[in-house]
Enzyme design. Structure first.
Site, PDB file in Angstrom:
ATOM      1  N   HIS A   1     -39.387 -50.144  15.435  1.00 34.53           N
ATOM      2  CA  HIS A   1     -39.756 -50.060  14.025  1.00 34.53           C
ATOM      3  C   HIS A   1     -39.239 -51.258  13.240  1.00 34.53           C
ATOM      4  CE1 HIS A   1     -40.643 -47.199  10.476  1.00 34.53           C
ATOM      5  NE2 HIS A   1     -41.754 -47.593  11.042  1.00 34.53           N
TER       6      HIS A   1
ATOM      7  N   HIS B   1     -30.062 -42.743   9.135  1.00 30.69           N
ATOM      8  CA  HIS B   1     -30.926 -43.439  10.113  1.00 30.69           C
ATOM      9  C   HIS B   1     -31.251 -42.425  11.207  1.00 30.69           C
ATOM     10  CE1 HIS B   1     -32.727 -46.616  12.330  1.00 30.69           C
ATOM     11  NE2 HIS B   1     -31.668 -47.316  12.704  1.00 30.69           N
TER      12      HIS B   1
ATOM     13  N   LYS C   1     -29.544 -35.127  -0.481  1.00 35.25           N
ATOM     14  CA  LYS C   1     -30.683 -35.790   0.162  1.00 35.25           C
ATOM     15  C   LYS C   1     -31.270 -34.792   1.148  1.00 35.25           C
ATOM     16  CE  LYS C   1     -30.977 -40.288  -1.034  1.00 35.25           C
ATOM     17  NZ  LYS C   1     -30.361 -41.423  -0.393  1.00 35.25           N
TER      18      LYS C   1
ATOM     19  N   PHE D   1     -36.933 -36.617   5.035  1.00 35.63           N
ATOM     20  CA  PHE D   1     -37.875 -37.051   3.993  1.00 35.63           C
ATOM     21  C   PHE D   1     -37.444 -38.400   3.437  1.00 35.63           C
ATOM     22  CE2 PHE D   1     -38.465 -32.534   4.121  1.00 35.63           C
ATOM     23  CZ  PHE D   1     -39.832 -32.356   3.894  1.00 35.63           C
TER      24      PHE D   1
ATOM     25  N   HIS E   1     -38.314 -42.813   3.055  1.00 30.98           N
ATOM     26  CA  HIS E   1     -38.239 -43.966   3.954  1.00 30.98           C
ATOM     27  C   HIS E   1     -38.100 -45.230   3.133  1.00 30.98           C
ATOM     28  CE1 HIS E   1     -39.070 -46.647   7.287  1.00 30.98           C
ATOM     29  NE2 HIS E   1     -38.777 -45.618   8.056  1.00 30.98           N
TER      30      HIS E   1
ATOM     31  N   ARG F   1     -46.026 -42.555  11.520  1.00 29.99           N
ATOM     32  CA  ARG F   1     -45.828 -41.905  12.824  1.00 29.99           C
ATOM     33  C   ARG F   1     -45.896 -40.388  12.725  1.00 29.99           C
ATOM     34  NH1 ARG F   1     -40.098 -44.727  13.321  1.00 29.99           N
ATOM     35  NH2 ARG F   1     -40.137 -43.924  11.185  1.00 29.99           N
TER      36      ARG F   1
ATOM     37  N   ASP G   1     -38.542 -38.114  11.671  1.00 28.53           N
ATOM     38  CA  ASP G   1     -37.518 -37.147  12.073  1.00 28.53           C
ATOM     39  C   ASP G   1     -37.877 -35.718  11.685  1.00 28.53           C
ATOM     40  OD1 ASP G   1     -35.783 -39.016  13.229  1.00 28.53           O
ATOM     41  OD2 ASP G   1     -35.145 -39.660  11.249  1.00 28.53           O
TER      42      ASP G   1
ATOM     43  N   ARG H   1     -35.351 -45.897  21.525  1.00 26.13           N
ATOM     44  CA  ARG H   1     -35.211 -47.139  20.744  1.00 26.13           C
ATOM     45  C   ARG H   1     -34.551 -48.264  21.528  1.00 26.13           C
ATOM     46  NH1 ARG H   1     -35.668 -47.830  15.150  1.00 26.13           N
ATOM     47  NH2 ARG H   1     -37.416 -46.400  15.431  1.00 26.13           N
TER      48      ARG H   1
HETATM   49  N1  CMC Z   1     -34.053 -36.295  -0.547  1.00 24.66           N
HETATM   50  C1  CMC Z   1     -33.846 -36.313  -1.876  1.00 24.66           C
HETATM   51  N2  CMC Z   1     -34.028 -37.399  -2.617  1.00 24.66           N
HETATM   52  C2  CMC Z   1     -34.434 -38.499  -1.981  1.00 24.66           C
HETATM   53  C3  CMC Z   1     -34.674 -38.556  -0.609  1.00 24.66           C
HETATM   54  C4  CMC Z   1     -34.460 -37.390   0.123  1.00 24.66           C
HETATM   55  N3  CMC Z   1     -34.667 -37.367   1.429  1.00 24.66           N
HETATM   56  N4  CMC Z   1     -35.074 -39.780  -0.275  1.00 24.66           N
HETATM   57  C5  CMC Z   1     -35.084 -40.493  -1.384  1.00 24.66           C
HETATM   58  N5  CMC Z   1     -34.689 -39.728  -2.431  1.00 24.66           N
HETATM   59  C6  CMC Z   1     -34.578 -40.125  -3.841  1.00 24.66           C
HETATM   60  C7  CMC Z   1     -33.203 -40.700  -4.088  1.00 24.66           C
HETATM   61  O1  CMC Z   1     -32.269 -39.708  -4.460  1.00 24.66           O
HETATM   62  C8  CMC Z   1     -33.497 -41.681  -5.177  1.00 24.66           C
HETATM   63  O2  CMC Z   1     -33.631 -40.971  -6.388  1.00 24.66           O
HETATM   64  P1  CMC Z   1     -33.073 -41.586  -7.761  1.00 24.66           P
HETATM   65  O3  CMC Z   1     -33.851 -42.853  -7.947  1.00 24.66           O
HETATM   66  O4  CMC Z   1     -33.359 -40.521  -8.760  1.00 24.66           O
HETATM   67  O5  CMC Z   1     -31.614 -41.840  -7.535  1.00 24.66           O
HETATM   68  C9  CMC Z   1     -34.876 -42.210  -4.820  1.00 24.66           C
HETATM   69  O6  CMC Z   1     -35.501 -41.171  -4.072  1.00 24.66           O
HETATM   70  C10 CMC Z   1     -34.831 -43.471  -3.982  1.00 24.66           C
HETATM   71  O7  CMC Z   1     -33.994 -43.192  -2.859  1.00 24.66           O
HETATM   72  P2  CMC Z   1     -33.157 -44.266  -2.076  1.00 24.66           P
HETATM   73  O8  CMC Z   1     -32.143 -43.571  -1.256  1.00 24.66           O
HETATM   74  O9  CMC Z   1     -32.681 -45.326  -3.021  1.00 24.66           O
HETATM   75  O10 CMC Z   1     -34.282 -44.907  -1.212  1.00 24.66           O
HETATM   76  P3  CMC Z   1     -34.018 -45.771   0.031  1.00 24.66           P
HETATM   77  O11 CMC Z   1     -35.262 -46.530   0.237  1.00 24.66           O
HETATM   78  O12 CMC Z   1     -32.767 -46.537  -0.047  1.00 24.66           O
HETATM   79  O13 CMC Z   1     -33.738 -44.632   1.104  1.00 24.66           O
HETATM   80  C11 CMC Z   1     -33.698 -43.248   2.929  1.00 24.66           C
HETATM   81  C12 CMC Z   1     -34.479 -44.358   2.215  1.00 24.66           C
HETATM   82  C13 CMC Z   1     -34.337 -42.997   4.280  1.00 24.66           C
HETATM   83  C14 CMC Z   1     -32.238 -43.701   3.158  1.00 24.66           C
HETATM   84  C15 CMC Z   1     -33.709 -41.980   2.072  1.00 24.66           C
HETATM   85  O14 CMC Z   1     -35.039 -41.588   1.817  1.00 24.66           O
HETATM   86  C16 CMC Z   1     -32.931 -40.839   2.701  1.00 24.66           C
HETATM   87  O15 CMC Z   1     -31.711 -40.794   2.568  1.00 24.66           O
HETATM   88  N6  CMC Z   1     -33.630 -39.898   3.397  1.00 24.66           N
HETATM   89  C17 CMC Z   1     -32.970 -38.815   4.078  1.00 24.66           C
HETATM   90  C18 CMC Z   1     -32.444 -39.285   5.438  1.00 24.66           C
HETATM   91  C19 CMC Z   1     -33.546 -39.516   6.426  1.00 24.66           C
HETATM   92  O16 CMC Z   1     -34.430 -38.701   6.599  1.00 24.66           O
HETATM   93  N7  CMC Z   1     -33.434 -40.642   7.137  1.00 24.66           N
HETATM   94  C20 CMC Z   1     -34.381 -41.005   8.212  1.00 24.66           C
HETATM   95  C21 CMC Z   1     -35.140 -42.224   7.822  1.00 24.66           C
HETATM   96  S1  CMC Z   1     -36.566 -42.521   8.845  1.00 24.66           S
HETATM   97  C22 CMC Z   1     -35.987 -42.699  10.429  1.00 24.66           C
HETATM   98  C23 CMC Z   1     -35.309 -43.999  10.641  1.00 24.66           C
HETATM   99  O17 CMC Z   1     -35.883 -45.064  10.419  1.00 24.66           O
HETATM  100  O18 CMC Z   1     -34.179 -43.968  11.111  1.00 24.66           O
END
Ligand code: CMC
Length: 397
Positions: free
Chosen positions: A194, A229, A262, A266, A268, A277, A319, A344
């Protein structure tokens, strides 16, 4: 002083290098491995062929696939020393610690006698061989980890089974149904690569110092362990366990959002309108739900997805369907992230080889925001300090 608006926290939006391995296009919601859409590969290829594609740039012909499969079989069995080092890891440590330790030992064994660090990065041939060795050895490491936590004996690999079927065999000690093998094979392909995600970038940073491929993979395993991650697939199952059943989704979500949690599985960093995917993995999950007659899983999955998307506009990532799929196959929740490693490792090692092929040390800058220069009380500078301070500009190390 850098304008702080120029700082890309989390390197968000920064293009750090070129790559010919995969292309993520959030606009068209597509993911290409060496030009091929990942869903086409998942529908038609064994994981071994996709590994070959990632490493070499092309899908194998029949002879190359047979060669790769023969080499993979040679390295499948868990070596006694690797088993012994896994057994030293406490049973209640996270299995990612076990995987990280086992990879580290495999590296030390393979590189024994290689002499000075100047030769660590090795030749292209060395690194392809090392990549195949890791790819082949990881299933036994992951399978044995799950079995020892369950108090079960190790299961030896079977030469008559290909990668995915043998992986399931070594984990469960029984031959899996074709439908399950197919779902598992698809998950491995979807997880394989990825672009510059956190663990792959970690591997590339380590490779960029001309360290060795095994060290790069050990670092990548550490990065993948985090719940933002790879750890998210495990975390999805913890969420499902907490919620219990579809009827509890609304109150659970009220509480979670109020506490600014979080929701795992959910969101990305790259895809903002859905992870490319997910449809393929969701289709595999649906076949498993039917096979194992578990409509309750579908109900909970759909309820959480529809309510979270409606309330936050944030879509599932890979995930989300892979967590419950692995649970239905019989994997323990703690084994999910090690499964991600087994997949991976193909992408990581392809990136390490690409990095070695056109290397530049990865060394960004930072904006210092700590205390202004100050001095230790009573310290009197000597002549050497003064000389260094007066030297013309030098690159930071
Ligand atoms: N649940 C609740 N709120 C969320 C989530 C979530 N899963 N994802 C994003 N947000 C909100 C976040 O709180 C923020 O809100 P605000 O602007 O009001 O503070 C906004 O959306 C932007 O979030 P961010 O964390 O700044 O966005 P990012 O691009 O840095 O984060 C992420 C991406 C994957 C870290 C995040 O979506 C997350 O923590 N998700 C849950 C963990 C997860 O499922 N990770 C697997 C990623 S995909 C597999 C991989 O590549 O490893």
């Amino acid at each position: 002083m850098t304008d702080t608006t120029d700082i890309k926290k989390g390197l968000a939006g920064v293009v750090a290098d070129v790559t010919a391995i995969s292309k993520v296009n959030p606009e068209t919601n597509s993911l290409l491995y060496r030009g091929y859409p990942v869903q086409e590969l998942a529908a038609t290829q064994p994981f071994e062929a996709v590994a070959h594609l990632l490493w070499t740039g092309e899908l194998p012909d029949a002879v190359a696939l047979a060669d790769l499969r023969a080499t993979e079989r040679e390295h499948r069995a868990l070596a006694d020393e690797v088993r012994a080092v896994i057994d030293l890891v406490p049973l209640d440590a996270h299995p990612m610690d076990e995987v990280r330790t086992a990879v580290s030992l495999l590296g030390a064994q393979d590189l024994a006698g290689s002499g000075s660090v100047l030769a660590a990065s090795g030749s292209a041939e060395d690194n392809l061989r090392r990549s195949i060795r890791l790819f082949a050895a990881l299933p036994a490491i992951v399978a044995y980890g799950q079995r020892r936590r369950r108090g079960q004996e190790m299961v030896a690999p079977r030469d008559d089974l290909d990668y995915a079927a043998n992986f399931l065999w070594m984990t469960f000690g029984e031959e899996a149904d074709d439908l399950v093998v197919d779902a598992f094979n698809r998950s491995m392909i979807l997880y394989a690569e990825h672009s510059f995600n956190a663990s792959t970038f970690t591997a590339r940073v380590i490779a960029s110092t001309l360290s060795d491929l095994y060290s790069a993979v050990v670092g990548a395993v550490g990065a993948l362990k985090g719940p933002l991650h790879g750890g998210a697939n495990e975390a999805v199952l913890h969420v499902f366990d907490e919620i219990g059943e579809a009827a509890n989704v609304s109150p659970w979500l009220d509480d979670a959002l109020e506490n600014k949690r979080k929701i795992m599985g959910f969101g990305h960093r790259v895809y903002k309108r859905g992870d490319s995917r997910v449809p393929t993995m969701k289709a595999a999950l649906d076949t498993l739900i039917e096979h194992y007659e578990r409509p309750d899983v579908a109900e909970l999955y759909d309820a959480l997805e529809s309510e979270f998307v409606a309330r936050k506009g944030i879509y599932p990532n890979l995930d989300y369907p892979s967590g419950p799929a692995y649970a239905l196959m019989g994997f323990d929740t703690l084994t999910f992230t090690p499964l991600f490693v087994a997949a991976r490792v193909t992408g990581w090692t392809a990136h390490v080889m690409e990095q070695f092929g056109a290397n530049a040390l990865i060394r960004p800058l930072s904006e210092y925001v700590g205390p202004a220069e100050r001095h230790v009380e009573g310290y009197v500078p000597d002549a050497a300090d003064v000389e260094v301070a007066e030297r013309p500009e030098e690159a930071a190390g």
